[in-house]
Structure formats: C-alpha cells, structure tokens
Design an enzyme around this catalytic site. Structure first.
Site, PDB file in Angstrom:
ATOM      1  N   GLY A 222       0.832  -1.213   0.000  1.00 25.04           N
ATOM      2  CA  GLY A 222       0.000   0.000   0.000  1.00 25.04           C
ATOM      3  C   GLY A 222       0.856   1.248   0.000  1.00 25.04           C
ATOM      4  N   ASN A 223       0.259   2.375   0.310  1.00 26.72           N
ATOM      5  CA  ASN A 223       1.025   3.623   0.445  1.00 26.72           C
ATOM      6  C   ASN A 223       0.361   4.523   1.477  1.00 26.72           C
ATOM      7  OD1 ASN A 223      -0.830   5.565  -0.997  1.00 26.72           O
ATOM      8  ND2 ASN A 223      -0.496   4.060  -2.625  1.00 26.72           N
ATOM      9  N   TYR A 224       0.989   5.658   1.766  1.00 28.84           N
ATOM     10  CA  TYR A 224       0.558   6.516   2.883  1.00 28.84           C
ATOM     11  C   TYR A 224      -0.625   7.440   2.569  1.00 28.84           C
ATOM     12  CZ  TYR A 224       4.885   5.222   5.279  1.00 28.84           C
ATOM     13  OH  TYR A 224       5.886   4.537   5.905  1.00 28.84           O
TER      14      TYR A 224
END
Ligand code: C5P
Length: 398
Positions: free
Chosen positions: A207-209
C-alpha cells in the site's frame, strides 16, 4: 450577500453574545436578517438587542399573541436564502438530527428550503462526545454545512475544541457560498481518491501513505458547488458527507481502473487524485506466506495507468485533472505527466514542501498547464480544493 435573506437561529450558549456581531457583519454586507431564538437563547442575549440590530421583531414563540395569530415557520422556510444556526448547542444539534420539533427554531429548520449552516458552540467534552459527533454526521448527511468550531479557551476556562467560529469567519463562509454557489450545477465529476492495496497473500498487501483527504475535500467542494460526484475511493477511514456524492469503494488498482472507466464516459470532468500502485504482485498466494526461507522475492507486474488510459478515451469538452507528488525535478516531471496522460492541468505537490503531501491537513500546490505554472501558498486542504475547482470551472467554460 446583497439582498440575501438570512434566518439566524440563536440557541442557549454563552457564544450567543457573538450573534450580535454576526448580525452586524451580515447587515454590513447588505443581507437581511431574521432572528429565530430558542427560549434558552433569550437567557443569554435579549430580543431587544437583536430586533434593534435587525430592524425586525425576533421570532421565538409559536404563537405571537393570544389572539389567534401564530408565527409561520413554513413562511420563514420559503423566505430564506440561507439559515445559519450560530451558536448551535449540543441539544439543538441533537434535536435537528432527530426531528424533535419542540421549539420555533427546530420547526423553522425542518421547513427550510434553503441551505443550512450550523456553527456548534459548546464545551470540549460535549463537542467530542460520540453522540454529538454522530448527530453532526447525521446533519452532514442531510446536506447541512457544519462550520467547525475553533480551539482555544472556552467559557468553562478549559482549553480545547468547541468555541464557536468567529462571526467574521461565518460571514466569510456565507459570502463564499453565495459567490460560487452553483457554478458546477448540472455537471458530473468523477474523482479517484486514496491509496490502493495490492494483495500479496490473504493477510498482506502493498500500500502507500495516502489518506484520501485531498480527494475527499475535492469531492465535497464539487458537490457543494452543485455537481453530481462519483467518488471512486481506495481504502480510507474518511466519510463522504454530501448527499450528491456517490461513493464507489475499491481496493486494488485493477478495481479502481474498472470503476473509473465505467464512470468516466458519462462525466464532464475527471480528477485523478488517487495514489495508485504502479506495481502489483504477479501471483497472489492462496495461503499466508510462511517464514521458511532467509529471503522472499516478490515478482511484480505493472498496473493499469488509469489516468493514461482515460486520457486516450477523453472526448472533446471533457476535462481531466491530474496530480503529481514529486520528490525531485518537480516541475519537469509534472510537465511530462501533463502531456503523457493528456491532462488539461496537473496539480503538483512536492514532498520537499513542509505541510504538503500525505496524511496532513494542509497542502502547497502548483497548478501546471500548457501555458505555465501557478504556485499557491500553503493552505488547508478545503481551501486548496476550492482553488483547484475554481480552475476546473474555468476550463469547463472554455
Ligand atoms: O505517474 P504518476 O503515478 O506519478 O502520475 C500521477 C497521476 O496519475 C495522478 O493523477 C494519479 O492519480 C494518476 N495515476 C493513475 N493510475 C496509475 C498511476 C497514476 O491514474 N496507475
């Protein structure tokens, strides 16, 4: 604001004294103000002050006199261009959310045809209480506009969130609302927001932030300005409040691509705000991967570039807005994406700018189109959304 008819609801909070300043501010801008006050409100500010400032008798009781006449909440609901409830207590907010029409203010609210603005004022613990927050969410879901309270010293001398927004700010909110009210009326806008999750096995993902805050602020802004919004959202903890936002929840880049593609053909504009994964595992393991070896190599394959793919399908008159989050060679990279993905303009934010990027409430952007670059100062994401949508409206006109 000139000639706008405002019903001002006042309830029983110490901040009621600020209603006098609010009335002055509204009248100075040319608005006409009719006060509706609750019985508890009258304990904090006298109707004489209010009627002197508005040049109108204050409405408070269902029955004007005991002579068979009554105050018509229905007439007020039809008369107003907007209703503002400032200050709004926890009790009034609760009654509004549940339709408990036991005073003139709530009956007027329930009859209101015009947009309603609510400026809560209460002690910090009352404001933070789950029931208050739930009631505010309910009001948002009805399309009411909540003017968030500020933080600072409260009447109780405790310090926290709960003090009514300053009257000058409330006037500004209304002014902006009337100015840009319906400039996206009849338009359909598709927005992608948030991160994507790319499955590795049944319990893990890449995923990412991205928090989705920017995309959700854009969706609210478009809906507030009259658009029908399709919000294709990756996994986030945010809620969409406006009734004109149709939310489609997705998880992976592939699901986001399919949902965005389906919505796109029927839209006037698309804003590609999501932080889409560029790569996804080649094979998703059926079972949780065990820690058996010293290392694990994941094979990744590229995902669909949603923006580039929609950019190829884009029809005459359709507007596409992209985002670029860069760490180096910002303008050059953004310019490249503008052309490659066929965007009409691209919003650049750099991770090098303090207060810009992931998980923060502020952003500092530069808007880049074929003509050049326009930098903006650091603002909160709601104000940034307003700047971006101003530019979108301009593009849709041309
Ligand atoms: O190339 P990059 O990912 O930096 O481009 C950013 C822009 O492209 C953003 O508007 C983003 O939402 C969009 N994008 C997309 N699909 C991808 C990757 C990026 O729509 N797979």
């Amino acid at each position: 604001m000139k000639g706008k008819k405002i019903v001002l609801g006042i309830t029983g909070s110490i901040a009621a004294y600020k209603a006098a300043i609010l009335i002055r501010g509204l009248i100075k801008k040319g608005a006409e103000v009719q006060v509706v006050i609750t019985p508890a409100g009258k304990e904090f500010i006298t109707p004489i002050t209010l009627s002197a400032l508005t040049s109108k008798p204050v409405v408070s009781e269902f029955f004007a006199q005991r002579d068979g006449t009554w105050n018509s909440h229905v007439d007020l609901g039809l008369w107003a261009d907007a209703m503002v409830i400032a200050p709004a207590t926890a009790s009034t907010i609760g009654k509004m959310a549940n339709g408990i029409a036991d005073n003139m203010l709530i009956t007027t609210y329930l009859s209101m045809k015009a947009p309603v603005f609510v400026a809560p004022a209460m002690d910090l613990d009352m404001f933070a209480h789950p029931s208050t927050q739930k009631n505010l969410d309910t009001l948002r879901s009805y399309g009411n506009h909540i003017i968030e309270p500020g933080e600072g010293e409260l009447a109780s001398h405790l310090v926290g969130k709960g003090r009514m927004e300053e009257p000058e700010k409330i006037v500004e909110v209304l002014e902006n609302f009337f100015k840009q009210q319906q400039d996206l009326k009849g338009k359909k806008v598709m927005i992608t927001a948030g991160p994507t999750y790319e499955k590795i096995d049944p319990v893990r993902f890449i995923g990412n932030y991205s928090s989705g805050k920017m995309g959700y602020a854009l969706a609210e802004e478009c809906a507030n300005r009259g658009a029908e919004v399709t919000l294709v959202s990756g996994p986030v903890t945010l809620k969409a409040h406006h009734p004109n936002i149709h939310r489609v929840d997705v998880e992976s880049a592939q699901q986001m691509y399919e949902a965005a593609k389906e919505a796109f053909s029927n839209t006037d504009a698309a804003i590609l705000c999501a932080a889409v994964a560029d790569f996804t595992p080649d094979i998703v393991a059926d079972h949780k991967i065990k820690r058996e070896k010293d290392n694990l190599i994941l094979h990744l394959k590229p995902t669909q570039d949603i923006a580039a793919s929609l950019g190829k399908e884009k029809k005459n008159g359709q507007i596409m807005v992209g985002f670029a989050l860069e760490t180096n060679d910002e303008q050059q990279n953004a310019q490249g994406k503008l052309e490659r993905k066929n965007f009409d303009f691209i919003v650049l934010n750099s991770l090098n700018d303090k207060g810009a990027g992931f998980r923060v409430d502020t952003n500092k952007i530069t808007i880049i189109d074929k003509e050049g670059a326009t930098p903006y100062p650091l603002k909160n994401k709601t104000e940034v959304a307003s700047d971006i949508i101003d530019r979108l409206v301009e593009c849709l006109k041309n």
